[in-house]
Design a protein around this motif. Structure first.
Motif, PDB file in Angstrom:
ATOM      1  N   GLN A   1     -85.899  55.694 -30.229  1.00 40.61           N
ATOM      2  CA  GLN A   1     -86.356  54.605 -31.107  1.00 40.61           C
ATOM      3  C   GLN A   1     -85.848  54.817 -32.527  1.00 40.61           C
ATOM      4  OE1 GLN A   1     -90.603  55.134 -30.232  1.00 40.61           O
ATOM      5  NE2 GLN A   1     -90.696  53.051 -29.398  1.00 40.61           N
ATOM      6  N   ALA A   2     -85.875  56.079 -32.983  1.00 40.98           N
ATOM      7  CA  ALA A   2     -85.389  56.390 -34.325  1.00 40.98           C
ATOM      8  C   ALA A   2     -83.899  56.047 -34.426  1.00 40.98           C
ATOM      9  CB  ALA A   2     -85.616  57.863 -34.643  1.00 40.98           C
ATOM     10  N   GLU A   3     -83.185  56.346 -33.366  1.00 41.82           N
ATOM     11  CA  GLU A   3     -81.749  56.054 -33.353  1.00 41.82           C
ATOM     12  C   GLU A   3     -81.496  54.545 -33.375  1.00 41.82           C
ATOM     13  OE1 GLU A   3     -77.731  57.297 -30.794  1.00 41.82           O
ATOM     14  OE2 GLU A   3     -79.734  57.663 -29.959  1.00 41.82           O
ATOM     15  N   ALA A   4     -82.470  53.772 -32.833  1.00 41.02           N
ATOM     16  CA  ALA A   4     -82.309  52.319 -32.747  1.00 41.02           C
ATOM     17  C   ALA A   4     -82.540  51.614 -34.083  1.00 41.02           C
ATOM     18  CB  ALA A   4     -83.272  51.746 -31.717  1.00 41.02           C
TER      19      ALA A   4
ATOM     20  N   ALA B   1     -90.411  61.030 -44.476  1.00 41.03           N
ATOM     21  CA  ALA B   1     -90.977  62.375 -44.290  1.00 41.03           C
ATOM     22  C   ALA B   1     -91.629  62.518 -42.916  1.00 41.03           C
ATOM     23  CB  ALA B   1     -92.012  62.655 -45.385  1.00 41.03           C
ATOM     24  N   ALA B   2     -92.074  61.379 -42.329  1.00 42.09           N
ATOM     25  CA  ALA B   2     -92.738  61.425 -41.024  1.00 42.09           C
ATOM     26  C   ALA B   2     -91.748  61.531 -39.871  1.00 42.09           C
ATOM     27  CB  ALA B   2     -93.605  60.184 -40.849  1.00 42.09           C
ATOM     28  N   LEU B   3     -90.482  61.273 -40.155  1.00 42.23           N
ATOM     29  CA  LEU B   3     -89.464  61.395 -39.112  1.00 42.23           C
ATOM     30  C   LEU B   3     -89.196  62.873 -38.823  1.00 42.23           C
ATOM     31  CD1 LEU B   3     -86.954  58.671 -40.385  1.00 42.23           C
ATOM     32  CD2 LEU B   3     -88.211  58.572 -38.211  1.00 42.23           C
ATOM     33  N   SER B   4     -89.020  63.178 -37.555  1.00 42.92           N
ATOM     34  CA  SER B   4     -88.748  64.578 -37.198  1.00 42.92           C
ATOM     35  C   SER B   4     -87.282  64.896 -37.448  1.00 42.92           C
ATOM     36  CB  SER B   4     -89.078  64.818 -35.723  1.00 42.92           C
ATOM     37  OG  SER B   4     -88.157  64.113 -34.901  1.00 42.92           O
ATOM     38  N   THR B   5     -87.000  66.184 -37.481  1.00 41.38           N
ATOM     39  CA  THR B   5     -85.615  66.621 -37.665  1.00 41.38           C
ATOM     40  C   THR B   5     -84.735  66.062 -36.541  1.00 41.38           C
ATOM     41  OG1 THR B   5     -86.380  68.652 -38.706  1.00 41.38           O
ATOM     42  CG2 THR B   5     -84.110  68.650 -37.898  1.00 41.38           C
TER      43      THR B   5
ATOM     44  N   ILE C   1     -94.763  56.331 -37.180  1.00 35.44           N
ATOM     45  CA  ILE C   1     -93.404  56.870 -37.300  1.00 35.44           C
ATOM     46  C   ILE C   1     -93.294  58.170 -36.510  1.00 35.44           C
ATOM     47  CG2 ILE C   1     -91.734  57.930 -38.886  1.00 35.44           C
ATOM     48  CD1 ILE C   1     -91.696  55.002 -39.308  1.00 35.44           C
ATOM     49  N   GLY C   2     -94.327  59.000 -36.640  1.00 31.52           N
ATOM     50  CA  GLY C   2     -94.330  60.285 -35.942  1.00 31.52           C
ATOM     51  C   GLY C   2     -94.389  60.125 -34.437  1.00 31.52           C
TER      52      GLY C   2
ATOM     53  N   VAL D   1     -96.652  51.597 -30.326  1.00 32.42           N
ATOM     54  CA  VAL D   1     -95.365  51.788 -31.012  1.00 32.42           C
ATOM     55  C   VAL D   1     -94.428  52.636 -30.154  1.00 32.42           C
ATOM     56  CG1 VAL D   1     -94.233  52.840 -33.012  1.00 32.42           C
ATOM     57  CG2 VAL D   1     -96.330  51.492 -33.321  1.00 32.42           C
ATOM     58  N   ALA D   2     -94.967  53.678 -29.565  1.00 38.05           N
ATOM     59  CA  ALA D   2     -94.152  54.577 -28.740  1.00 38.05           C
ATOM     60  C   ALA D   2     -93.605  53.863 -27.504  1.00 38.05           C
ATOM     61  CB  ALA D   2     -94.972  55.784 -28.315  1.00 38.05           C
TER      62      ALA D   2
END
Length: 463
Positions: free
Chosen positions: A380-383, A398-402, A373-374, A349-350
């Motif tokens: 990737q989160a931005e995508a 909740a698994a997404l970082s700040t 997700i973590g 995933v990473a």
């Protein structure tokens, strides 16, 4: 004295007793006309002495009816000259019983013409010895009808010379029984024409031994029609050489079954063209072993259709390497199911590109584990698209970082479902920008707990 036999009508000839027939002298026999010979019954024919039969002219013999020819006994047949055999009509040859055919000498059998052989049935063929068959010309062999060819014994089939076998028509080959196919030697198969190979049925192909299959030339193997390929056993598939596998046609590849793919070696799969690989049916794809999946080249992986990707088992998806995943197209990524996505390792995933992440379907997004997700990068989160964000569950949020959430656009923030909004921690909320805070919809705020609402207030106050 002149014989009076020739003056008898055909009606009178039919009335002669067997005793009278047996008593005829050579002069009487010689005087019989072709019309009179044609009027004889099988019992009357059987009454002639061997001396009489030996004296028959070819014209007299040809005149015997097909219903009467069966009256010839083995002793009578034995005195027939090869000239008489040659003169036999095709109708007479076709009327011979298996007992009569079995009684023919090798010289008499050799004298049979292609036309006569073509008139014989399966029972007659079964009566011929291997020595008889060995004397047949290639034309004789080719003249055997498809209905009659099944009468040849397996010993007779095995005794055919390579020239005789190569002379068989495609129609004859298609008519062979499975035990006849199994009796073929590797020398015979080596001379099989592509037309003969194309005539093989699925059951006939299944009757070949693994050794037989492995010695087929690339031309012969490529000629086997697609409809016959499903007849091959997994053991036969496993026995294929890389040269044979390399010439598999797209039609043949499309006909492969799941169990057949399970029998394919890694070496064989490696030489399968991308076109052939893409032709494999979705029903068959799950048959590929995880070892074979892991061994696929990047070109082969990239060639898989979206339907094939969707048909892969979770075990198959889990063994995909990062190099393989790197060439997976966005179209292929979009075909992944939630269970397939869940089968990916966190490393996999990473390693996904931002375009690949953005291509994940909303139904697949829900399959991401919190660990996956973590493992995602901020890029990737931005995508993640707003549509994808809308599909996330509270545990995934909740698994997404700040840092991940900081990359969310206002559209992304507004897309978080009311069911998932509880996944935001107070720390996450406190780190949101003013634009992000203002992007919250009333329904989202109403779905928040007291601590989250307090965090929003504090975040506004700190701006």
């Amino acid at each position: 004295m002149t014989s009076i036999v020739s003056s008898l009508s055909t009606s009178q000839i039919k009335l002669l007793s067997t005793a009278t027939i047996a008593a005829l002298n050579t002069g009487d026999v010689a005087a019989l006309t072709t019309a009179q010979m044609g009027a004889l019954s099988s019992t009357q024919v059987a009454a002639f002495t061997t001396t009489d039969v030996a004296a028959f002219t070819t014209s007299q013999f040809d005149a015997i009816s097909t219903s009467a020819i069966v009256g010839l006994n083995l002793n009578q047949l034995a005195v027939l000259t090869t000239d008489t055999i040659v003169a036999m009509t095709t109708s007479q040859a076709g009327a011979l019983t298996s007992t009569q055919v079995a009684g023919l000498s090798t010289d008499q059998a050799q004298a049979l013409s292609a036309g006569q052989i073509g008139a014989m049935g399966s029972a007659a063929m079964a009566a011929l010895t291997t020595d008889d068959i060995a004397l047949f010309s290639t034309g004789d062999v080719a003249a055997i009808t498809a209905k009659a060819i099944v009468g040849l014994t397996t010993n007779a089939i095995a005794a055919l010379s390579t020239d005789q076998f190569a002379a068989m028509t495609a129609t004859q080959v298609a008519a062979l029984k499975t035990n006849q196919i199994a009796a073929l030697s590797t020398d015979q198969l080596a001379v099989m024409t592509t037309a003969q190979a194309a005539a093989l049925t699925s059951t006939q192909v299944a009757a070949l031994s693994t050794t037989d299959v492995s010695i087929l030339s690339t031309g012969q193997f490529a000629a086997i029609k697609a409809a016959s390929i499903p007849g091959m056993t997994s053991a036969q598939i496993g026995a294929l050489t890389t040269d044979q596998t390399a010439v598999i046609t797209t039609a043949q590849a499309a006909a492969l079954t799941s169990s057949q793919l399970g029998g394919m070696t890694t070496a064989n799969l490696a030489v399968l063209s991308t076109t052939d690989l893409a032709a494999i049916s979705t029903k068959a794809i799950p048959g590929l072993s995880t070892t074979n999946i892991a061994a696929l080249s990047t070109d082969q992986v990239a060639a898989l259709t979206t339907s094939q990707i969707a048909a892969m088992t979770t075990a198959q998806v889990s063994v995909l390497s990062t190099d393989q995943l790197a060439v997976v197209t966005t179209g292929q990524i979009a075909a992944l199911t939630s269970s397939q996505v869940a089968a990916l390792t966190t490393t996999d995933v990473a390693a996904l590109s931002t375009d690949q992440v953005a291509a994940l379907s909303t139904s697949a997004i829900v399959g991401l584990t919190t660990a996956q997700i973590g493992a995602m990068s901020t890029a990737q989160a931005e995508a993640l698209t707003s549509t994808e964000v809308a599909a996330l569950k509270s545990t995934q949020i909740a698994a997404l970082s700040t840092a991940d959430l900081a990359t969310f656009s206002t559209a992304d923030i507004a897309a978080i479902s009311t069911g998932a909004i509880l996944g935001l921690s107070t720390t996450d909320i406190g780190a949101l920008s003013s634009d992000q805070l203002q992007a919250f919809k009333t329904t989202q705020v109403q779905a928040m707990d007291a601590d989250q609402v307090s965090a929003i207030i504090l975040a506004y106050q700190s701006l």
